[in-house]
Design an enzyme around this catalytic site. Structure first.
Site, mmCIF file in Angstrom:
data_model
loop_
_atom_site.group_PDB
_atom_site.id
_atom_site.type_symbol
_atom_site.label_atom_id
_atom_site.label_comp_id
_atom_site.label_asym_id
_atom_site.label_seq_id
_atom_site.Cartn_x
_atom_site.Cartn_y
_atom_site.Cartn_z
ATOM 1 N N GLU A 38 0.842 -1.174 0.072
ATOM 2 C CA GLU A 38 -0.289 -0.051 0.057
ATOM 3 C C GLU A 38 0.741 1.263 -0.026
ATOM 4 O OE1 GLU A 38 -2.975 0.109 -0.782
ATOM 5 O OE2 GLU A 38 -3.594 -2.130 -0.481
ATOM 6 N N TYR A 121 -5.449 5.818 5.421
ATOM 7 C CA TYR A 121 -5.630 5.066 4.377
ATOM 8 C C TYR A 121 -4.800 3.577 4.820
ATOM 9 C CZ TYR A 121 -5.151 2.519 0.260
ATOM 10 O OH TYR A 121 -5.254 1.515 -0.649
ATOM 11 N N ASP A 139 -8.634 5.864 -0.485
ATOM 12 C CA ASP A 139 -7.414 6.439 -1.212
ATOM 13 C C ASP A 139 -8.290 7.356 -2.178
ATOM 14 O OD1 ASP A 139 -8.414 4.740 -2.917
ATOM 15 O OD2 ASP A 139 -6.193 4.006 -3.303
HETATM 16 N N1 ADE Z 1 -4.003 0.631 -5.273
HETATM 17 C C1 ADE Z 1 -3.878 1.033 -3.952
HETATM 18 N N2 ADE Z 1 -4.091 -0.206 -3.448
HETATM 19 C C2 ADE Z 1 -4.446 -1.155 -4.086
HETATM 20 C C3 ADE Z 1 -4.452 -2.629 -4.117
HETATM 21 N N3 ADE Z 1 -4.570 -2.978 -2.704
HETATM 22 N N4 ADE Z 1 -4.752 -3.200 -5.238
HETATM 23 C C4 ADE Z 1 -4.848 -2.748 -6.188
HETATM 24 N N5 ADE Z 1 -4.606 -1.368 -6.405
HETATM 25 C C5 ADE Z 1 -4.383 -0.567 -5.494
#
Ligand code: ADE
Length: 351
Positions: A38, A121, A139
């Site tokens: 993340e 987040y 997010d």
């Molecule tokens: N963008 C942010 N977190 C994500 C996730 N867990 N899977 C795919 N895209 C992402």
């Protein structure tokens, strides 16, 4: 409202379980893997993140391994991903987790929030995807989805709107397998409900208020537009019998801990030898120029104009270091300067 909630539990969940991308951090979503992925995914596209994530997990398989690594290795593993404070915070965060939580990420929001670089987040993502708690991870992708689902025209970069969107996201989570909806919202924002939405493929089309009103293309709204600043820099690649003259960026600089060639800001693009001669206490022999390199970081777009010189002196230069060619592969460079180094190597002037 009720219809949107039940559509999330039904259509969105089914869609996600069928369509989700097989991403490496989804194979075994340990708290550490979720944390790393993340953080990498903030500001960075999935396709770029995948190889970095795989290399990182192979090199630092546990939080303790990351905590014990030296900062040069950590930065080197992040080289090219940009926003390097993310890597420094992960490293500091790992040390904190070892010191305060025995190397294991805690389960509750308050304890997670104490870790450097772990904001609301990331707390939501770790709780939802690793611990399978009822938590939303909101997010930019999810905010875009929610702004459209509810046809919200308030700017999503205002704190009170963000708080409202977090509340709305939490309301959408079902009691059973809430993490599926939490991750499905991210996936929908990343793949279908992008800046240019593909409404024809959207599992939420029937209940999306903005789709019904035809406002998807206008949403989400933002109050602030980040002004892009254009910079022009002359970059001096200076070689002597010892190697190349480099500078390690210091704390407080955007490229802290990364290496760069000496560079000098100028008013506009183009070749300007005099700037280099006037700025360094070295007698230089010009060899050749290379094509300009365009490079973007944070809110800057920079045009780097590289000029290659030879220098007879091996004296030390304040603020710089002569680095041997053999040392270069181990050093982390900022992306623009890494590309210039590759161009120099391609020219074949290396010893
Ligand atoms: N963008 C942010 N977190 C994500 C996730 N867990 N899977 C795919 N895209 C992402």
């Amino acid at each position: 409202m009720k219809t949107i909630i039940s559509a999330c539990s039904n259509h969105l969940k089914d869609w996600f379980l069928l369509q989700r991308r097989p991403l490496p951090w989804r194979i075994d979503p340990t708290p550490y893997a979720v944390w790393v992925s993340e953080v990498m995914l903030q500001q960075t596209q999935v396709a770029v993140v995948i190889p970095y994530f795989e290399r990182w997990m192979a090199r630092f398989p546990t939080i303790s391994a990351l905590a014990e690594a030296d900062s040069d290795t950590v930065i080197k593993m992040w080289e090219g991903l940009g926003y390097y404070s993310r890597a420094r915070n992960l490293h500091a965060g790992a040390k904190y987790v070892v010191e305060h939580f025995g190397g294991i990420l805690p389960k509750d929001a308050e304890a997670l929030s104490q870790i450097k670089g772990v904001g609301p987040y990331t707390v939501g993502a770790i709780r939802a995807f690793a611990f399978r708690q009822k938590a939303a991870a909101v997010d930019g992708n999810v905010m875009r989805v929610l702004a459209r689902l509810y046809d919200m025209h308030e700017p999503i970069d205002q704190p009170k709107v963000v708080t409202r969107l977090r509340g709305l996201a939490e309301e959408l989570l079902p009691e059973e397998e809430p993490w599926v909806v939490a991750e499905a919202l991210i996936e929908l924002g990343a793949t279908v409900c992008g800046r240019r939405p593909s409404c024809e493929c959207c599992p939420m089309r029937q209940v999306c208020q903005s789709y019904a009103k035809g406002t998807c293309e206008q949403l989400p709204k933002k109050a602030k537009r980040v002004a892009i600043q254009k910079l022009f820099r002359i970059v001096a690649i200076i070689q002597n019998a010892h190697g190349l003259l480099l500078r390690r960026c210091e704390e407080g600089e955007i490229m802290h801990d990364l290496h760069e060639f000496p560079y000098f800001d100028v008013e506009s693009g183009g070749i300007d030898r005099a700037v280099v001669d006037a700025s360094l206490p070295l007698s230089l022999v010009w060899q050749y120029d290379l094509s300009p390199v365009e490079h973007a970081f944070t809110r800057y777009r920079v045009q780097l104009t590289p000029m290659v010189f030879h220098c007879a002196s091996t004296d030390s230069v304040a603020g710089y270091q002569w680095k041997r060619w053999e040392e270069l592969p181990e050093l982390a460079f900022s992306s623009g300067h890494r590309r210039i180094l590759q161009a120099v190597i391609k020219q074949g002037i290396t010893p």
